[in-house]
Write a protein that holds these residues in place. Structure first.
Motif, PDB file in Angstrom:
ATOM      1  N   ASP A  97      14.259  -4.610   8.231  1.00 52.18           N
ATOM      2  CA  ASP A  97      15.125  -3.583   7.641  1.00 52.18           C
ATOM      3  C   ASP A  97      16.589  -3.997   7.655  1.00 52.18           C
ATOM      4  N   TYR A  98      16.840  -5.311   7.494  1.00 50.07           N
ATOM      5  CA  TYR A  98      18.215  -5.800   7.538  1.00 50.07           C
ATOM      6  C   TYR A  98      19.074  -5.145   6.464  1.00 50.07           C
ATOM      7  N   ASP A  99      18.492  -4.869   5.296  1.00 53.86           N
ATOM      8  CA  ASP A  99      19.253  -4.270   4.199  1.00 53.86           C
ATOM      9  C   ASP A  99      19.760  -2.875   4.557  1.00 53.86           C
ATOM     10  N   GLU A 100      18.892  -2.074   5.180  1.00 53.52           N
ATOM     11  CA  GLU A 100      19.294  -0.725   5.594  1.00 53.52           C
ATOM     12  C   GLU A 100      20.342  -0.780   6.694  1.00 53.52           C
ATOM     13  N   ARG A 101      20.189  -1.704   7.630  1.00 53.39           N
ATOM     14  CA  ARG A 101      21.151  -1.839   8.730  1.00 53.39           C
ATOM     15  C   ARG A 101      22.544  -2.172   8.198  1.00 53.39           C
ATOM     16  N   ILE A 102      22.601  -3.092   7.218  1.00 49.89           N
ATOM     17  CA  ILE A 102      23.892  -3.479   6.644  1.00 49.89           C
ATOM     18  C   ILE A 102      24.524  -2.293   5.930  1.00 49.89           C
ATOM     19  N   ARG A 103      23.744  -1.610   5.076  1.00 47.81           N
ATOM     20  CA  ARG A 103      24.280  -0.494   4.300  1.00 47.81           C
ATOM     21  C   ARG A 103      24.755   0.632   5.208  1.00 47.81           C
TER      22      ARG A 103
ATOM     23  N   GLY B 272      18.088  -5.792  -0.593  1.00 42.90           N
ATOM     24  CA  GLY B 272      17.002  -6.589  -0.046  1.00 42.90           C
ATOM     25  C   GLY B 272      16.533  -7.667  -1.005  1.00 42.90           C
ATOM     26  N   ASP B 273      17.348  -7.988  -2.017  1.00 42.53           N
ATOM     27  CA  ASP B 273      16.968  -9.005  -2.996  1.00 42.53           C
ATOM     28  C   ASP B 273      17.140 -10.419  -2.471  1.00 42.53           C
TER      29      ASP B 273
ATOM     30  N   LYS C  49      31.421 -12.761  -2.035  1.00 44.74           N
ATOM     31  CA  LYS C  49      31.406 -12.019  -3.295  1.00 44.74           C
ATOM     32  C   LYS C  49      30.756 -10.658  -3.103  1.00 44.74           C
ATOM     33  N   ALA C  50      31.230  -9.666  -3.852  1.00 47.98           N
ATOM     34  CA  ALA C  50      30.667  -8.315  -3.781  1.00 47.98           C
ATOM     35  C   ALA C  50      29.218  -8.314  -4.264  1.00 47.98           C
ATOM     36  N   SER C  51      28.896  -9.203  -5.185  1.00 49.70           N
ATOM     37  CA  SER C  51      27.514  -9.269  -5.687  1.00 49.70           C
ATOM     38  C   SER C  51      26.554  -9.685  -4.573  1.00 49.70           C
ATOM     39  N   LEU C  52      27.020 -10.509  -3.649  1.00 50.24           N
ATOM     40  CA  LEU C  52      26.179 -10.908  -2.522  1.00 50.24           C
ATOM     41  C   LEU C  52      25.886  -9.697  -1.633  1.00 50.24           C
ATOM     42  N   ILE C  53      26.898  -8.880  -1.390  1.00 53.78           N
ATOM     43  CA  ILE C  53      26.719  -7.679  -0.566  1.00 53.78           C
ATOM     44  C   ILE C  53      25.728  -6.739  -1.240  1.00 53.78           C
ATOM     45  N   ARG C  54      25.850  -6.568  -2.559  1.00 49.10           N
ATOM     46  CA  ARG C  54      24.911  -5.707  -3.292  1.00 49.10           C
ATOM     47  C   ARG C  54      23.480  -6.222  -3.157  1.00 49.10           C
ATOM     48  N   LYS C  55      23.294  -7.542  -3.333  1.00 51.10           N
ATOM     49  CA  LYS C  55      21.956  -8.132  -3.231  1.00 51.10           C
ATOM     50  C   LYS C  55      21.392  -7.991  -1.818  1.00 51.10           C
ATOM     51  N   LEU C  56      22.235  -8.160  -0.810  1.00 51.60           N
ATOM     52  CA  LEU C  56      21.783  -8.010   0.573  1.00 51.60           C
ATOM     53  C   LEU C  56      21.345  -6.578   0.849  1.00 51.60           C
ATOM     54  N   GLU C  57      22.117  -5.607   0.378  1.00 55.58           N
ATOM     55  CA  GLU C  57      21.791  -4.205   0.638  1.00 55.58           C
ATOM     56  C   GLU C  57      20.574  -3.736  -0.145  1.00 55.58           C
TER      57      GLU C  57
END
Length: 177
Positions: free
Chosen positions: A91-97, A127-128, A117-125
Motif C-alpha cells: 500500500d505504498y501509494d496510499e501511504r504516500i498520498r 500505484g502505476d 517531476k510532478a508526473s512521477l508523484i502522480r504515478k506513485l500515488e
C-alpha cells in the motif's frame, strides 16, 4: 534418477545452475538457461531427493529432510544481492498520498521539495510505478513515513503466520500431464 527442476525430465547427472537468483538442479539441456554453480555442497544437495525406489516413504523422509536442512542450511546459506533489499509495502501509494495530504502539500509541492517531476508523484500515488531506492528514501525523509513492508501493514502479519504451515510449491501447483 532425479527430475529436472525446470522441465521435469528424468536425468541421472543433474547440474546445479543459478537462474534469476535461484539454484536449481537441472538436466544438461536446461543448464543453458542459467549459470553453472560449482560448489562442494553438490553431494549433499543430491541426497535431499528421494529415489523412485523409496517413493513409499518419501512423505515421511521428506518431512525429516526438510526440517534438518532448514536448521543446518540456515547457518551455511550463501548471501546474495536480494538479502540486502527491503521489500516495498503493497500500500505504498496510499501511504504516500495520505502523508502528503496530512502535510497539506499538493503533488506539485512535493515534487518541488524532492526535486522530482510532478508526473512521477502522480504515478506513485496511483500505484502505476514503483519508486526507485533514491526516490523512496527522499519520500520517507520528506514525509516522515516508512514505505518498507514491515512498517504498519497488517498483511505481513498474516503472511508470517502462514509460513509456519510449511506449504511447498508442490502443494499449490497443478501439473498438466
Amino acid at each position: 534418477m532425479v527430475q529436472c527442476e525446470m522441465c521435469g525430465a528424468e536425468t541421472s547427472d543433474p547440474k546445479t545452475v543459478k537462474v534469476e537468483g535461484a539454484e536449481l538442479d537441472v538436466c544438461s539441456e536446461c543448464a543453458d538457461f542459467g549459470t553453472e554453480v560449482k560448489s562442494q555442497k553438490q553431494s549433499s544437495t543430491s541426497t535431499k531427493y528421494s529415489t523412485s525406489s523409496s517413493s513409499s516413504s518419501s512423505s515421511s523422509s521428506s518431512g525429516r529432510s526438510s526440517g534438518s536442512s532448514s536448521s543446518s542450511g540456515g547457518s551455511t546459506r550463501r548471501r546474495d544481492m536480494f538479502d540486502d533489499m527491503g521489500e516495498l509495502a503493497q500500500d505504498y501509494d496510499e501511504r504516500i498520498r495520505q502523508a502528503r495530504e496530512k502535510k497539506g502539500m499538493s503533488q506539485a509541492d512535493l515534487a518541488n521539495e524532492l526535486n522530482e517531476k510532478a508526473s512521477l508523484i502522480r504515478k506513485l500515488e496511483r500505484g502505476d510505478t514503483l519508486p526507485s531506492d533514491k526516490v523512496q528514501s527522499k519520500l520517507e525523509r520528506e514525509l516522515g513515513i516508512d514505505l518498507d513492508a514491515g512498517g504498519s501493514s497488517g498483511d505481513d502479519e498474516d503472511w508470517s503466520g502462514g509460513s509456519s504451515t510449511k506449504t511447498t510449491l508442490g502443494d499449490v501447483v497443478k501439473r498438466k500431464d
